[in-house]
Scaffold this motif. Structure first.
Motif, PDB file in Angstrom:
ATOM      1  N   HIS A 146     -88.095 -33.067  56.420  1.00  0.00           N
ATOM      2  CA  HIS A 146     -88.088 -33.765  55.129  1.00  0.00           C
ATOM      3  C   HIS A 146     -87.221 -35.010  55.197  1.00  0.00           C
ATOM      4  O   HIS A 146     -87.634 -36.096  54.740  1.00  0.00           O
ATOM      5  CB  HIS A 146     -87.593 -32.820  54.040  1.00  0.00           C
ATOM      6  CG  HIS A 146     -87.410 -33.480  52.707  1.00  0.00           C
ATOM      7  ND1 HIS A 146     -88.446 -34.064  52.011  1.00  0.00           N
ATOM      8  CD2 HIS A 146     -86.286 -33.670  51.948  1.00  0.00           C
ATOM      9  CE1 HIS A 146     -87.992 -34.573  50.881  1.00  0.00           C
ATOM     10  NE2 HIS A 146     -86.689 -34.351  50.822  1.00  0.00           N
ATOM     11  N   LEU A 150     -91.213 -36.654  57.874  1.00  0.00           N
ATOM     12  CA  LEU A 150     -92.277 -36.149  58.746  1.00  0.00           C
ATOM     13  C   LEU A 150     -92.813 -34.796  58.289  1.00  0.00           C
ATOM     14  O   LEU A 150     -93.511 -34.118  59.038  1.00  0.00           O
ATOM     15  CB  LEU A 150     -91.757 -36.027  60.188  1.00  0.00           C
ATOM     16  CG  LEU A 150     -91.320 -37.337  60.854  1.00  0.00           C
ATOM     17  CD1 LEU A 150     -90.721 -37.062  62.227  1.00  0.00           C
ATOM     18  CD2 LEU A 150     -92.500 -38.292  60.967  1.00  0.00           C
ATOM     19  N   THR A 152     -95.374 -32.742  56.563  1.00  0.00           N
ATOM     20  CA  THR A 152     -96.751 -32.873  56.088  1.00  0.00           C
ATOM     21  C   THR A 152     -97.104 -31.690  55.190  1.00  0.00           C
ATOM     22  O   THR A 152     -96.676 -30.559  55.438  1.00  0.00           O
ATOM     23  CB  THR A 152     -97.732 -32.943  57.268  1.00  0.00           C
ATOM     24  OG1 THR A 152     -97.554 -31.780  58.102  1.00  0.00           O
ATOM     25  CG2 THR A 152     -97.475 -34.184  58.098  1.00  0.00           C
ATOM     26  N   LEU A 153     -97.898 -31.962  54.148  1.00  0.00           N
ATOM     27  CA  LEU A 153     -98.243 -30.945  53.153  1.00  0.00           C
ATOM     28  C   LEU A 153     -99.752 -30.711  53.126  1.00  0.00           C
ATOM     29  O   LEU A 153    -100.537 -31.628  53.333  1.00  0.00           O
ATOM     30  CB  LEU A 153     -97.763 -31.395  51.770  1.00  0.00           C
ATOM     31  CG  LEU A 153     -96.266 -31.710  51.645  1.00  0.00           C
ATOM     32  CD1 LEU A 153     -95.945 -32.168  50.239  1.00  0.00           C
ATOM     33  CD2 LEU A 153     -95.421 -30.510  52.028  1.00  0.00           C
ATOM     34  N   VAL A 155     -97.701 -27.148  54.125  1.00  0.00           N
ATOM     35  CA  VAL A 155     -97.118 -26.742  55.403  1.00  0.00           C
ATOM     36  C   VAL A 155     -97.908 -25.574  55.968  1.00  0.00           C
ATOM     37  O   VAL A 155     -98.104 -24.563  55.285  1.00  0.00           O
ATOM     38  CB  VAL A 155     -95.640 -26.354  55.237  1.00  0.00           C
ATOM     39  CG1 VAL A 155     -95.046 -25.951  56.579  1.00  0.00           C
ATOM     40  CG2 VAL A 155     -94.857 -27.509  54.624  1.00  0.00           C
ATOM     41  N   ARG A 166     -92.235 -31.299  66.889  1.00  0.00           N
ATOM     42  CA  ARG A 166     -91.985 -32.077  65.673  1.00  0.00           C
ATOM     43  C   ARG A 166     -90.498 -32.400  65.515  1.00  0.00           C
ATOM     44  O   ARG A 166     -90.141 -33.483  65.039  1.00  0.00           O
ATOM     45  CB  ARG A 166     -92.507 -31.314  64.455  1.00  0.00           C
ATOM     46  CG  ARG A 166     -94.012 -31.076  64.514  1.00  0.00           C
ATOM     47  CD  ARG A 166     -94.574 -30.574  63.223  1.00  0.00           C
ATOM     48  NE  ARG A 166     -95.991 -30.272  63.368  1.00  0.00           N
ATOM     49  CZ  ARG A 166     -96.831 -30.052  62.359  1.00  0.00           C
ATOM     50  NH1 ARG A 166     -96.370 -30.118  61.111  1.00  0.00           N
ATOM     51  NH2 ARG A 166     -98.093 -29.774  62.572  1.00  0.00           N
TER      52      ARG A 166
END
Length: 361
Positions: A146, A150, A152-153, A155, A166
């Protein structure tokens, strides 16, 4: 002894209390293990069938004979309301959370019994099978993602190598950010030496994040100013008794507060054990981060109460490996093997007796 491993009612749950390789161990030891199918579980039904389990549709446990045992992770579905079997799962029913009283009502209505995995402990009160390490790892990883922009939703579940890749991206992003801003994000982990804290510190190390770890000696008394001087707080303490809060709404108005992100691993919302009572609802995998309103300087909160399901394969394998010997000991009836289960049973009986006393009063 027949056990039913039920399908998890919660839509976001991907973990399993027993993985196929440990199911084989139980079968070989004489267990009759029935496994409900699940399209969400990280381990397909065919692997349980190959291990010797009988595979049945979801919800079949409700028709099982009353002497059978039912194994899960979270609370069973709302129907049937009365719970008549002996259940083993994480009920969180004795910590004063609002849902706990309703869960005890279900057992009272059906005459069943809960052996809460939260209270499957040794003589020192240490949990014998827990997801804490992976919850801490996942929570800290979400916080890093967060902060780096980076996340992404929605999750989706990951393997550890995927998540670590990541985090390496975050490491490169952080280095670039420091080159521009001249500063680094500072992260504080409370409960740093516990299971959750160790997992959090490992995730932060993978992302090359500067981390401060606090244990009990560092928080008695609590240096509140130093806490607020960090950018991120990973709260990894799950106390077994009420404690003075680490963070309050009043703290959010302190001039110069640097803290801008709270990741609450414990998620004791609504309980007397809540040590960070600054938010009023949990977050979830669709919206893992919520910004608190009315705090002046923004404070984002991550408070997902099944964090370990981000890494369902690794977390399930660790948990299953820890739980399986205790299931075997329960079946063989050895005295030492019975003791942890008796502690869990006694916790349930004390809670139901207290509930009955309150009703009479």
């Amino acid at each position: 002894m027949r056990w039913w491993m039920r399908h998890e009612a919660r839509q976001s749950e991907r973990r399993a209390p027993i993985v196929p390789e440990d199911a084989r161990r139980l079968i070989d030891a004489g267990f009759d293990l029935v496994v409900e199918t699940s399209t969400r579980r990280a381990f397909p039904a065919r692997e349980y069938a190959a291990a010797g389990c009988r595979v049945v549709p979801p919800g079949s446990w409700t028709k099982a004979p009353p002497e059978d045992w039912v194994l899960g992770l979270g609370e069973p579905p709302a129907e049937p309301w009365p719970l008549r079997h002996r259940h083993v799962f994480f009920g969180h029913a004795y910590r004063g959370r609002p849902a706990g009283a309703a869960l005890l009502e279900r057992f009272a209505a059906g005459g069943g019994e809960l052996l809460d995995l939260e209270h499957l402990v040794d003589g020192k009160g240490t949990r014998l099978a827990a997801f804490g390490y992976w919850a801490g790892y996942a929570g800290a990883a979400l916080a890093v993602l967060h902060r780096a922009g980076l996340l992404t939703l929605p999750v989706a579940p990951l393997t550890r190598p995927e998540l670590e890749e990541r985090l390496r991206l975050c490491r490169r992003s952080a280095r670039a950010g420091r080159a521009v801003s001249g500063g680094a994000v500072s992260v504080l982990v409370t409960g740093a030496d516990g299971r959750c804290g160790r997992g959090a510190r490992d995730a932060l190390a993978a992302a090359d994040v500067d981390t401060t770890g606090w244990g009990p000696r560092d928080t008695t008394p609590l240096p509140r100013g130093r806490l607020l001087a960090h950018d991120v707080l990973i709260h990894a303490i799950g106390p077994d008794h009420p404690v003075p809060p680490f963070l309050t709404r009043a703290d959010l108005s302190v001039p110069g507060r640097r803290l801008s992100l709270l990741c609450d691993i414990s998620c004791d919302l609504g309980s007397p054990f809540d040590a960070v009572p600054v938010y009023d609802r949990l977050t979830d995998w669709d919206r893992p981060v919520r910004r608190l309103p009315g705090t002046g300087r923004p404070l984002d909160v991550i408070a997902i109460d099944n964090l370990a399901t981000l890494l369902p394969v690794e977390s399930s394998r660790d948990f299953s490996a820890a739980l399986t010997p205790h299931l075997l000991a329960l079946a063989t009836g050895t005295t030492s093997g019975q003791e942890p289960w008796e502690r869990s049973q006694n916790a349930f009986r004390r809670a139901t007796a207290a509930r009955a006393a309150r009703r009479v009063a």
